[in-house]
Design a protein around this motif. Structure first.
Motif: not given
Lengths: 607, 296
Positions: A548-549, A552-553, A556, A561, A564, B122, B125-126, B129, B132-133, B136, B180-181, B184
């Protein structure tokens, strides 16, 4: 009901076949990565003359650029360079030496043997941060497309009003969606005729009759959306053409969001030229010069002339444009029009010999706040001396560079909406190479430590885990090479390393279960069966949430990214596959093959 | 042992709460040192063949680019990071000029120019996201396990994310898109641990419904402990390798992941399993539902 006796710890033949087939396929897909890629230049001539391979060789020798070989086929030369970092330099040198009639395009050639290439297998595509290059993010001003459409409508409606002999009326653009017509004292008969006419002219738009003499024509929401979409697509198309004209073949041009375009130009080192050509919004329009009325505009010499509101013809009808010099040595651009453009020009000049015609050059410029300003200038006013056809020249260009650029832009087509560059990144080639080396050093170190640990901690089971871990890595690389959209970036390499760290989790979960079960006194075979079965739900739950992560990554992120997210997501798939199925097959085939193996020996060292 | 574990979980929660509060205070006083992607601007990295001293470089850069340009030395006078605000016309010709002025050869390593519109989008959106994650994941967990557990896991996630952000706020490290990545990725990782523990709790509650819930939780933690430590250890090893070897572009990324994994492991042992207990989880919540008696 009859129940088939189920044999535990035995995969059927077809299960092994699928396993072997999948692994073998991805293994072969991963192979081209060992051979890597060579930088190459593709030289193509526009004329039919043979390209001189010896000349190319000499030019590169003079510049000290070592090359591996030159392939000649049909009208194309492919030059393979020894040093990937010299691609940009070599391209520049050759383009300058070979002149305008040939294009020199940069590309990467797979260095794998012919049999691999014939299977259509390629190495993983590298992202810009690993390869070096330039990246732009463009904002497309789609509002302008609506504004243009409304201005054109305003003009058409004025003509209709004149034809219907409706006087004293105003036609005003209101906002970005409608045109208001106000004709006080219009008769109801004329009003309904006008309405019918407008509906015929604009079947997709909404024509509303208000009280008094007012009529409005509105572009509905859906139509506005459509116009914006089309504008973006046209711009995308035009930009692709322009980039091709620059000699870059592996560029990525894609939409991002509603009004953005992302352009990645791998291998390009100097963003300035690319930027001028990509961001340029120049267009040409030809106008009749009027004695009075119409639109007032200043020429380059400072006189004010008046031109018609409607152009005779716009840059869209130009099919070819070449820069050159006129008889006085001034810079000029020779134009060739398409069929309908030729007809328009021909009929206009036939009726207007002896009258002047102005060439208007329009460009959008970005001001300090980043908003766009429209700038128009008359670059030339010429008297029509003869009946023109589809070929003619415009002189009066500032210099030959301006003429060359205008010719390039006219060839590639003008943008239907102005663009502004809102993001620009340049990655030097040496940094890209460093990034790859560092990333893989990290991968090797991480892998080495984990493999050693697993072997020491779980002994024989540990080797099985290690074997499936390596299979996992190869499969992941194979999968990434196979998928056309997957790109390896530096965070992508980090994702690869992280995946290796997390992939052992699957096997650790299973092995810990097996140990627990065997502590309860079950036989090795029973413990293995119970271990794999018991751990499966946990493994699925844990991996689905990580997935899920990753999704989502992916949604966006962009560029690095996204890379990744791709490795993380694909890594989850391959690690479930290898951690559960491959390792199980290995356990079945090795540890459980000989029934005599005592479970103490198999779990030796596993405390 | 078991009462010790209960106490450990309690202290872990208290420590976690303290960490969150400390991080929040850091976030409110210092804020994040946002990277170029979020603020907009121009960052250029160049290397020089000769060693140039910082003072000299500063003078030359402000001569060419104006006094607002900030110069940072990256390694012993060879690699430089120059940050400037957005200008009307950007080209890179000043780099060669800079080389000529400081009597060295300059090479462009990379350059980024990012307009002000991009950053806001960004961040938005970040944030979206991440939300949303989390939603979910909450739905998935509530469906697969139980709402109390989903709540505990999501709160543990919140704890992890806030503490990583706090570390970046207190240390002043640059918070860019790759960080940010990483955040997540930590969400995904920390969840792994929480789920493994929760899975075991569910199993024990089903097999021993009479046992006290607290005891079952402790038992679950104990039996998954070696797995948790091994996996955290291997993952930390690889992340450490990235931190050590992959160089500066991934520094923030690996720091966020490294601390994220440490914090995530602790929170999935202490916070995620304790919260459902406090919310009144009982063995009945996990019993397989009995089929309704059929009417004959």
């Amino acid at each position: 009901m009859k129940v088939k006796p189920k044999v535990i710890n035995r995969y059927s033949k077809w299960q092994y076949l699928i396993l072997i087939f999948t692994i073998a396929m991805l293994f072969i897909s991963a192979l081209p990565n060992i051979f890597g890629q060579n930088a190459a230049l593709n030289i193509r001539s526009r004329s039919d003359s043979m390209l001189p391979a010896t000349q190319v060789y000499r030019i590169l020798q003079e510049q000290d650029i070592p090359l591996t070989k030159i392939d000649v086929n049909n009208n194309e030369l492919t030059v393979l360079l020894k040093d990937n970092n010299q691609q940009a330099k070599a391209q520049k040198v050759l383009q300058r030496a070979l002149g305008h009639k040939t294009t020199v395009a940069m590309s990467m050639h797979s260095a794998s043997p012919a049999w691999l290439k014939s299977l259509g297998l390629e190495p993983i595509k590298l992202g810009l941060d690993l390869r070096g290059g330039v990246q732009f993010l463009l904002n497309v001003d789609t509002d302008q497309a609506l504004r243009d459409k409304l201005t054109q409508m305003q003009e058409e409606i004025r003509i209709s009003l004149r034809e219907l002999k409706i006087r004293n009326s105003t036609v005003v653009i209101s906002g970005l969606e409608s045109i208001e017509i106000n004709s006080p004292g219009i008769s109801s008969r004329l009003k309904s005729r006008l309405k019918a006419e407008l509906q015929e002219l604009y079947p997709n738009l909404k024509t509303t009759v208000h009280g008094g003499g007012r009529i409005s024509v509105t572009i509905p929401e859906a139509e506005q959306h459509l116009i914006r979409q089309l504008t973006l697509q046209e711009n995308l198309h035009t930009l692709r053409g322009r980039i091709e004209a620059l000699g870059i073949t592996e560029a990525v041009t894609q939409r991002q969001g509603h009004d953005r375009i992302r352009i990645e130009l791998p291998g390009v080192q100097d963003p300035a030229e690319a930027k001028r050509v990509i961001g340029a919004t120049a267009s040409l329009e030809f106008y009749p010069v009027l004695a009075g009325g119409g639109r007032l505009i200043k020429t380059q010499r400072g006189e004010t002339i008046s031109i018609a509101r409607q152009p005779i013809l716009t840059g869209q009808h130009i099919s070819d444009a070449r820069s050159g010099r006129d008889e006085f040595g001034g810079a000029q651009v020779s134009l060739t029009l398409d069929a309908s453009g030729g007809k328009l020009m021909s009929s206009f000049t036939r009726d207007n010999i002896g009258k002047p015609m102005a060439t208007l050059y329009t460009e959008y410029r970005q001001d300090e706040d980043g908003s766009l300003i429209k700038e128009s200038k008359v670059i030339n006013v010429a008297t029509i001396r003869a009946h023109l056809g589809s070929r003619f020249q415009i002189s009066g260009m500032e210099n030959s560079k301006a003429a060359q650029e205008l010719a390039l832009l006219l060839r590639a087509g003008s943008l239907s909406a102005p663009v502004s560059i809102i993001e620009e990144r340049t990655i030097g080639p040496s940094l890209g190479q460093d990034n790859i080396e560092n990333g893989f050093a990290a991968l090797l170190l991480g892998l080495g430590v984990i493999v050693t640990f697993m072997a020491l901690w779980y002994r024989r089971l540990g080797w099985i885990a290690n074997l499936s871990l390596l299979t996992n890595l190869v499969m992941l690389i194979g999968l990434m090479s196979l998928l056309p959209g997957a790109v390896l970036t530096l965070p992508g390499i980090a994702g690869l390393v992280l995946t290796i760290g997390m992939a052992v989790d699957t096997n650790v979960l299973i092995f810990e279960r097996i140990k627990e079960e065997s502590k309860r006194g079950r036989s090795l075979a029973m413990a293995v069966e119970a271990g794999y079965r018991g751990a499966l739900t946990t493994i699925m739950d844990a991996n689905i949430t990580t997935m899920i992560c990753a999704v989502v990554l992916f949604s966006i992120g962009y560029g690095p990214v996204k890379g990744f997210a791709i490795t993380l997501g694909l890594g989850i798939l391959t690690s479930i596959f290898t951690g559960v199925f491959t390792s199980r097959a290995l356990v079945n085939l090795t540890l459980l093959r000989k029934k005599k193996t005592s479970h103490n020996r198999a779990l030796q060292g596993a405390k | 042992m078991n009462t010790k574990l209960t106490r450990l979980r309690f202290y872990g929660c208290v420590l976690g709460l303290a960490g969150v509060l400390l991080s929040l205070s850091g976030l409110f006083t210092f804020g994040l040192n946002q990277g170029l992607e979020f603020t907009g601007g121009i960052v250029t990295e160049i290397s020089t063949t000769e060693v140039v001293n910082l003072q000299e470089m500063n003078n030359q850069v402000s001569l060419l680019l104006g006094p607002e340009a900030a110069v940072n030395l990256i390694d012993e006078g060879h690699t430089w990071n120059i940050r400037q605000s957005l200008l009307k016309n950007q080209d890179l010709s000043w780099i060669a000029q800079l080389g000529a002025n400081t009597a060295t050869e300059t090479t462009l390593l990379n350059s980024s120019i990012i307009g002000p519109q991009v950053g806001d989008e960004l961040l938005e959106q970040g944030g979206l996201a991440m939300l949303a994650a989390v939603i979910a994941i909450f739905i998935y967990l509530a469906f697969r396990f139980e709402w109390r557990f989903a709540f505990g896991a999501v709160l543990a996630l919140f704890h992890d994310v806030v503490i990583i952000l706090g570390i970046f706020a207190w240390s002043g490290l640059e918070f860019n898109l790759t960080v940010l990545a990483a955040v997540l990725a930590v969400i995904g990782y920390s969840l792994n641990d929480s789920i493994v523990v929760a899975d075991r709790i569910r199993e024990i509650l089903r097999s021993k419904p009479k046992q006290a819930v607290s005891q079952s939780i402790n038992q679950a933690i104990q039996s998954t402990m070696s797995r948790t430590l091994i996996t955290s250890g291997t993952t930390l090893t690889t992340v450490g390798a990235i931190w050590l070897l992959a160089g500066r572009p991934l520094e923030g990324f690996s720091i966020a992941l490294f601390f994220g994994i440490v914090v995530g492991t602790i929170s999935s042992i202490c916070v995620a399993p304790t919260l459902p207990e406090k919310l009144g989880l009982s063995a009945e919540d996990y019993q397989p539902k009995e089929p309704a008696p059929e009417l004959i």
